[in-house]
Structure formats: C-alpha cells, structure tokens
Design a protein around this motif. Structure first.
Motif, PDB file in Angstrom:
ATOM      1  N   GLY A   1     -30.738  32.840 -36.295  1.00 26.82           N
ATOM      2  CA  GLY A   1     -29.595  32.094 -36.911  1.00 26.82           C
ATOM      3  C   GLY A   1     -29.038  33.347 -37.477  1.00 26.82           C
TER       4      GLY A   1
ATOM      5  N   GLU B   1     -36.420  30.766 -36.579  1.00 26.05           N
ATOM      6  CA  GLU B   1     -35.187  30.234 -36.811  1.00 26.05           C
ATOM      7  C   GLU B   1     -34.241  31.093 -37.572  1.00 26.05           C
ATOM      8  OE1 GLU B   1     -38.181  28.734 -37.264  1.00 26.05           O
ATOM      9  OE2 GLU B   1     -38.375  27.137 -35.868  1.00 26.05           O
ATOM     10  N   ARG B   2     -34.648  31.993 -38.464  1.00 28.02           N
ATOM     11  CA  ARG B   2     -33.869  32.600 -39.444  1.00 28.02           C
ATOM     12  C   ARG B   2     -33.641  33.707 -38.717  1.00 28.02           C
ATOM     13  NH1 ARG B   2     -33.355  33.244 -45.341  1.00 28.02           N
ATOM     14  NH2 ARG B   2     -32.589  35.163 -45.693  1.00 28.02           N
TER      15      ARG B   2
END
Length: 163
Positions: A41, A37-38
């Motif tokens: 992102g 997710e990071r």
C-alpha cells in the motif's frame, strides 16, 4: 526474488515512484514488522504521489508561464489589491461557474504575478492553464490566419480551463 530484479521490473513497468521509494519503504516495513499489505500500500501511494507530481510538472510546462511566481510571495499590504479575493480566485471556483477575471492596472502593479500565481494554484489542483500576454496571442492568431490555419489555436485553447 532479488532486490535488483524487483527494481528492474519496476523500471520495465515505468513505476518510477515505487522504485525511488522502494528501499526506504521496505526497510521501514521490515523494522516495524509491518504486514505485506501495508508495505505494498505504501509503495502504491508513493507511485500515485510521483505520478501526480509528474502531471503537475507537465501541466506547468504546457502552461508556458513566463516566471515562477507564487501568490504567497506577493504582499498585499499598502496596496488596493483585495488579498482575500485573490485567495478565493486561486481556488478556481470561478472556473466552475465559467466566470471571467480581468486584471487591470499600470505597469508593476502585480497583474502578471497574480495571474501566474492563480494559474499555478489551479494547475496544482488538477486543472489546465495557458499563459499569454495579449500582444503575443494576437500575433499568433494573425500568423495563423496568414498561414490559412485559422481555428487551430482556438481549438487548443478550448481544452484549457484557464487562459
């Protein structure tokens, strides 16, 4: 999926910002054991930043500024110019209240430099600007009338925040 396939898909989707930052972000994410997710992102943030930069460059071109001048390059020392006022104008608050700014002075006093600097500042803030010197604008308007196309320039200028 292979790296080249991912990059090809980013190209197909016109995600140039993501594509340019892909290797650095993925490599850093793997080295630091960052979650998926990071990494995604950060790729999305890179794309947003790239789109914003392209938008600013596009608006700068549309503004037809004659020179690249920044207010930071202008020295207000030993001049009657109110540097604090120019700084406030560069934030564009006068646009929200639909106020006019008129720069008056002799040749070489910095009027164009200030106008270009303010325009660049407000474009960077997401607004639209268009630069004309008075003689060129009058000539364009007169030509428009002679061609029987009155109002077209005015229509275009109505969509601009700063003239």
């Amino acid at each position: 999926m292979e790296r080249s396939e991912i990059l090809d898909m980013m190209t197909a989707l016109q995600l140039a910002g993501m594509r340019a930052a892909y290797d650095e972000i993925v490599t850093t994410g793997v080295k630091r054991s960052q979650g998926l997710e990071r990494v995604i992102g950060q790729l999305l943030q890179a794309e947003i930043a790239a789109k914003h930069a392209r938008s600013i460059n596009y608006q700068m071109a549309l503004a037809k500024l004659p020179l690249v001048k920044e207010l930071a390059d202008l020295s207000f020392a030993d001049t009657p110019i109110n540097g604090e006022l120019i700084g406030q104008l560069s934030m564009g608050a006068f646009l929200d209240s639909q106020r006019n700014v008129v720069l008056i002075g002799g040749t070489g006093t910095g009027k164009s430099h200030i106008a270009i600097g303010i325009a660049r500042s407000i474009i960077k803030a997401g607004r639209k600007a268009r630069f004309f010197n008075a003689v060129d604008l009058v000539n364009k308007l007169e030509t428009e009338v002679k061609l029987g196309r009155q109002g077209r320039i005015a229509d275009g200028l109505a969509r601009v925040d700063l003239l």
